[in-house]
Design a protein around this motif. Structure first.
Motif: not given
Length: 492
Positions: A298-303, A386-390
């Motif tokens: 879910e966090y991945k999609e929002k990011t 950096i984690n969000d960019i990944l």
């Protein structure tokens, strides 16, 4: 692991100092050996690296150690010695001996006289700060207070942010967050606030070397926990750089007062214990809190939505992330040779289907330049985590950055732009043999890295096995694990 025969070459001891040399004859050629000495008393142990040289087909290691200062604020009268030999593939095999040092004398004043100027200044500043702490030391510890202290950023980030958000729902907790980016120059302005929180907190979290903690003695009832900002064990740091490009002496107070250090897997506990100068039992393999979010769909999609809202010109393109680490000693004394990465050339090789994300290390002031014509194919993400960019990354180009651990959890293929590998090994070194350890190809030029990304010819299985080694079964569970530890400490 490579078996080896160990021989004690020299063992001399005075009232204060141990002078020792050992040799190892491995059963086969070893490219990146590491040899460490382990000091063990009744209640504590400490691992320190030794200086290595090759001679007559053997690997020799030697070192001189102040026996009275091996353990932090603990004066052991008897210390047993053992050694660890590693061929660079793992954390090493321990070799026990009958060597023992007893009747150790104290060397506080004589050590101060012999110490380098930097250590003398640190000692005197510590005396001054501890005197200033006396009024705050009289304040009682609040048994429900959890404090987060960092000088990396002005707002919580990384492991600190992840743990802070995890413990916020402990109903009875009094949570304090004190973020102030800067080094020694900012010390005086934040000293009162630091002293108040440090002297009244039951649990204190830090995520890097926090200079004030090295100067001020911790109260007995306070538990100090190092979260560290990176994960895994890659390039050496702290006391692991002894005999390398490091100003740390084995008696330095830096890091050694931690009650616990949180690490990502059992494999690397010994390395973190060595780096921080603490007993291996204090290095807890609870996981990397900042990496839990990488398992959250879910966090991945929002990011992803947030990223492409800010950089709509990159939507639909394959994205290459360039994320190097720095050269130099650290905050305020570091650099990156930007001429080694030509963004325009890389994009020209990749072709129109690719875009480029640039994420320089937070310590760096350098930026990567590019032409106006390529501006719509590039995102300079200095402010992004950096984690969000990944989540947006299809291929990673780095050098010696620990971002490879996070990237491995997302099974991102990568290349290592290691144009100065030999020099970096000489000055900084790694816990493992770099060439066999990294989960991707090593290249010397940005063009080679771009060609590799474009080719699509890389070994994802190697990335997967690398992630398993780095995280074990802690992936996705670190915040829960650290929260449970925190609750236990608050109840003590």
């Amino acid at each position: 692991m490579t078996n080896a025969v160990m021989t004690i070459e020299k063992f001399e001891k005075s009232k204060f100092e141990i002078d020792i040399a050992v040799s190892f004859m491995p059963e086969k050629e070893v490219k990146s050996p590491r040899i460490a000495i382990i000091f063990t008393s009744e209640n504590e142990n400490r691992r320190l690296p030794m200086k290595i040289e090759y001679k007559d087909g053997k690997i020799f290691a030697e070192g001189k150690y102040d026996a009275s200062q091996i353990f932090y604020k603990s004066r052991a009268q008897s210390i047993k010695l053992s050694f660890v030999f590693s061929d660079g593939s793992d954390n090493g095999q321990e070799y026990e001996t009958n060597l023992c040092v007893e009747g150790i004398k104290q060397s506080g004043f004589s050590r101060f006289i012999k110490a380098p100027k930097s250590e003398k200044i640190k000692t005197l500043v510590g005396i001054m700060f501890n005197l200033l702490s006396l009024p705050f030391r009289l304040l009682p510890i609040k048994q429900n207070r959890i404090s987060f202290l960092t000088n990396r950023t002005n707002t919580p980030s990384g492991n600190m942010k992840a743990v802070w958000e995890s413990v916020k729902d402990i109903k009875t907790a009094d949570i304090q967050v004190f973020c102030k980016k800067g080094g020694a120059k900012s010390t005086l302005s934040i000293l009162p606030k630091f002293l108040y929180l440090y002297m009244t907190s039951k649990v204190v979290f830090v995520d890097d070397y926090y200079h004030l903690i090295s100067y001020v003695n911790k109260k007995k009832g306070t538990k100090l926990i190092q979260l560290w900002h990176g994960c895994g064990a890659f390039k050496t740091f702290g006391f692991s750089r002894y005999h390398k490009d490091s100003a740390l002496e084995i008696y330095s107070v830096n890091h050694r007062q931690y009650d616990f250090a949180i690490v990502s897997s059992p494999e690397i506990r010994d390395f973190y214990a060595e780096a921080f100068g603490i007993s291996r039992e204090k290095a807890l393999a609870l996981g990397s809190p900042r990496c839990d979010i990488l398992k959250n769909e879910e966090y991945k999609e929002k990011t992803l939505d947030k990223f492409f809202l800010q950089y709509p010109h990159l939507k639909g393109k394959k994205l290459l992330l360039f994320a190097p680490t720095f050269r130099g000693k650290g905050h305020g004394d570091c650099y990156y040779p930007t001429q080694k990465f030509n963004a325009d050339k890389v994009l020209d090789i990749l072709g129109d289907e690719w875009g480029l994300i640039i994420k320089m290390h937070p310590y760096l002031n350098e930026t990567i330049s590019y032409s106006e014509n390529n501006a719509k194919r590039i995102a300079d993400c200095y402010e992004w985590d950096i984690n969000d960019i990944l989540f947006c990354t299809d291929f990673l180009i780095t050098d010696y950055s620990s971002v490879i651990f996070e990237a491995s959890l997302l099974e991102i293929p990568m290349a290592f732009l290691a144009f100065d590998l030999e020099e970096y090994i000489e000055k900084r070194d790694f816990y493992y043999d770099f060439r066999s350890f990294v989960p991707g190809e090593i290249v010397r030029t940005d063009a080679e890295a771009a060609e590799l990304a474009k080719s699509g010819e890389y070994d994802i299985e190697k990335v997967k096995s690398f992630a398993q080694k780095a995280f074990g079964n802690t992936a996705g569970n670190a915040c829960k694990n650290v929260k449970e530890l925190t609750e236990k400490l608050l109840e003590e």
